[in-house]
Design a protein around this motif. Sequence first.
Motif, PDB file in Angstrom:
ATOM      1  N   PHE A  48      -8.748  -0.546   4.418  1.00 31.51           N
ATOM      2  CA  PHE A  48      -7.669  -1.056   3.478  1.00 31.51           C
ATOM      3  C   PHE A  48      -6.745  -2.183   4.111  1.00 31.51           C
ATOM      4  O   PHE A  48      -6.097  -2.799   3.100  1.00 31.51           O
ATOM      5  CB  PHE A  48      -6.694   0.221   3.310  1.00 31.51           C
ATOM      6  N   MET A  71      -7.003  -5.138  -0.137  1.00 29.71           N
ATOM      7  CA  MET A  71      -6.000  -4.736  -0.977  1.00 29.71           C
ATOM      8  C   MET A  71      -6.337  -4.118  -2.348  1.00 29.71           C
ATOM      9  O   MET A  71      -6.241  -3.231  -2.766  1.00 29.71           O
ATOM     10  CB  MET A  71      -4.691  -5.855  -1.169  1.00 29.71           C
ATOM     11  N   TYR A  84       2.582   1.701  -3.856  1.00 26.83           N
ATOM     12  CA  TYR A  84       1.449   2.046  -4.634  1.00 26.83           C
ATOM     13  C   TYR A  84       1.141   3.647  -4.437  1.00 26.83           C
ATOM     14  O   TYR A  84       1.059   4.391  -5.201  1.00 26.83           O
ATOM     15  CB  TYR A  84       0.153   1.359  -4.519  1.00 26.83           C
ATOM     16  N   THR A  85       1.109   4.023  -3.114  1.00 26.99           N
ATOM     17  CA  THR A  85       0.737   5.431  -2.834  1.00 26.99           C
ATOM     18  C   THR A  85       2.080   6.071  -3.284  1.00 26.99           C
ATOM     19  O   THR A  85       1.912   7.412  -3.980  1.00 26.99           O
ATOM     20  CB  THR A  85       0.479   5.690  -1.434  1.00 26.99           C
ATOM     21  N   THR A  99      -2.868   4.919   4.575  1.00 27.54           N
ATOM     22  CA  THR A  99      -2.983   3.650   3.993  1.00 27.54           C
ATOM     23  C   THR A  99      -3.150   2.552   5.099  1.00 27.54           C
ATOM     24  O   THR A  99      -3.464   1.252   4.900  1.00 27.54           O
ATOM     25  CB  THR A  99      -1.436   3.306   3.481  1.00 27.54           C
ATOM     26  N   PHE A 108      -8.353  -1.228  -1.627  1.00 29.38           N
ATOM     27  CA  PHE A 108      -7.484   0.050  -1.438  1.00 29.38           C
ATOM     28  C   PHE A 108      -7.013   0.507  -2.937  1.00 29.38           C
ATOM     29  O   PHE A 108      -6.835   1.801  -3.325  1.00 29.38           O
ATOM     30  CB  PHE A 108      -6.104  -0.471  -0.858  1.00 29.38           C
ATOM     31  N   THR A 109      -6.525  -0.422  -3.718  1.00 24.31           N
ATOM     32  CA  THR A 109      -6.074  -0.225  -5.143  1.00 24.31           C
ATOM     33  C   THR A 109      -7.017   0.707  -5.834  1.00 24.31           C
ATOM     34  O   THR A 109      -6.875   1.753  -6.529  1.00 24.31           O
ATOM     35  CB  THR A 109      -5.479  -1.271  -6.022  1.00 24.31           C
ATOM     36  N   LEU A 116      -7.275   4.217  -4.456  1.00 23.97           N
ATOM     37  CA  LEU A 116      -6.169   4.991  -4.830  1.00 23.97           C
ATOM     38  C   LEU A 116      -6.302   5.656  -6.246  1.00 23.97           C
ATOM     39  O   LEU A 116      -5.963   6.452  -6.480  1.00 23.97           O
ATOM     40  CB  LEU A 116      -4.956   4.076  -4.566  1.00 23.97           C
ATOM     41  N   ARG A 140       0.778  -1.217  -0.080  1.00 22.73           N
ATOM     42  CA  ARG A 140      -0.061  -0.017  -0.028  1.00 22.73           C
ATOM     43  C   ARG A 140       1.021   1.339   0.042  1.00 22.73           C
ATOM     44  O   ARG A 140       0.592   2.291  -0.723  1.00 22.73           O
ATOM     45  CB  ARG A 140      -0.932  -0.020   1.165  1.00 22.73           C
ATOM     46  N   ASN A 141       1.996   1.051   0.698  1.00 20.34           N
ATOM     47  CA  ASN A 141       2.813   2.258   0.688  1.00 20.34           C
ATOM     48  C   ASN A 141       3.497   2.650  -0.471  1.00 20.34           C
ATOM     49  O   ASN A 141       3.580   3.644  -1.121  1.00 20.34           O
ATOM     50  CB  ASN A 141       3.872   1.961   1.590  1.00 20.34           C
TER      51      ASN A 141
END
Length: 642
Positions: free
Chosen positions: A590, A502, A459-460, A585, A505-506, A509, A456-457
């Motif tokens: 998430f 996940m 991708y951010t 995140t 989350f994507t 994002l 997650r980190n």
Amino acid sequence: MHTNEYLELETEDAIKRFHTGENFYSQHVFGYHQEERDGETGFVFRVWAPNAQQIWLVGTFNNWDESLPMQKNEEYGYWEVFTTKPAENDLYKYKVRQEDGREVYKIDPFAFVFEKRPDNAAVIHHVPQKKWKDGLWYGRKKRSNFFRRPINIYEVHASSWKHHEDGAPYSFADLKEELIPYAKEMGYTHIEFMPLMEHPLGASWGYQLIGYFALSSYYGKPEEFQDFVEECHRNNIGVFVDWVPGHFCVNDDALAKYDGTPQFEYQDPDRAANVRWGSINFDLGRPEVQSFLISSALFWLEMYHIDGIRVDAVSSMLYLDYDDGPWKTNHEGGNRNFEGYYFLQKLNAVVKLAHPEVIMVAEESSSDTQVTGLIETGALGFDYKWNMGWMNDVLKFYKMDPAFRKDHFNLITFSFMYMMQENYILPLSHDEVVHGKKSLMHKMWGDRYKQFAQLRNMYTYMMTHPGKKLLFMGSEWGQFLEWKYDEGLEWQDLNDAFNKNMQYFTSSLNQFYKEQPALWELEESYDTISIIDADNHNDSVLSFIRKSKKKKDFLIIVLNMTPVERQDFHIGVPYQGSYKEIWNTEMKEFGGTWEEHNPDQLTEDVPFKEYPYRIKTVVPALGALILRPESIKVSRKPPAAK
């Protein structure tokens, strides 16, 4: 003048231009075409093979015998035959007596359809003229500047995205029903397909081609792909396709030594042999090859309304010493492949003249040649280049034990030094999740929880770093197993809460990226970013600002690269007021443990590095935060004296 005489003049002119490298629609003269001659309707077949002794048209319509010999035009080196025998769905090849007398069955290089591999006869197939219904999409494209719009690409291998229960891969008719709604729900702006052109070996992933004008029959009919692209456009999704003009398949029944001599390939056997990939290099300086390849590119753009082409392996076309085999210097004593360099400039010039709105992308790994930018300045003329340096540095950093990251913090900050040298796409592509490299999820350090936190980190970080974005299928939910080209993705992963969170989350994002002009509006200039602190090696926390055209519209990004929560963490800000956390995140939805965001933060009247004010907040372990100004005063006071 009779119709046939007009056709003869048009054909002669088209073939002359083919031989000068200026016929960019050469499929209209070569291959097969329906014609009427002497009152009879039939097909004319033409093939370029200047050094062949004899060629026959053979197929299911004549029992594959030699009853249809072709006649050679000695001036231009092509062969032709007219016949009324073939019908829809008939198969055909050319039987070629090569220069040395050897007889080989060869494919038609200009065929639009082939039978399913491993067979490779061409198919007589009439593709009806499509009445496209994507006018709104084209209108939007022509009115917008794609450099200043969000581009977030979902990279897909068409036959391994999903399989049926019996193991059969999805066709484009199937993908139209499932992939398009999925990509839309996930928030992607574009789908990019690994090569869709005809190829004989699935293990090549489509990167060793035989049919440069043919959709692989493995994926369905041309009409199905047309319908797929149209439906993408109706759902506001663009389509890119990978294309391979540098090298081709070695198969004896395809392009290799077509007439018995180096015809499509270089005369020099060392230059022709692509040792690294076990393929053959196109002679990019030969005019006929230029006509052939540029015709292929325009064909895909126009036949299928493709929005962009990613040119594969550009470095192999630019440098004579790129391969593992022996090589010779050029006439200047260097390693520049001038034929490849000028071909790529010509390709981009022709495409951009015909279709200015099309996006041309280079997969190129060196820094010795300006890839994007104006041809007049010496650049190759591409719109974007994959940032392979960023990708390598980032993955190396995230695989590392956090205890050592403080000593290698430059791996995630170095790209800020060169990020405007080219127009970049940040790729986390198929190449990074095969051949024992592990999936993106599996690369991450630590236990399963920490791996997801770092994914997650990362991708951010990718989504907030300047540059367009690309993520390979399956990575959006953190598939643990490596990608397998002959199997569907591990969709059963989504029964697991970690993977499902996940994926959510994507998707969130991706939507966030599209909604934030600060992440793409000024991306062509350094005005898009200000570094807050890229020197905090000990804490391993990176912070920077992304900006839009509006002074009050900016985002503050904070990334914690260690499994240590940072309490009362100070961040420099440009304006006095309050700042609101809008992305964390580590939120529970998430897959994290936080149930509430940090409260809004008021500035302290204390300078932080080059910033006149600072705020403080809690940065979660292995977490990433994004804050925006909630209520600020834009009058800026000068930094305090040090």
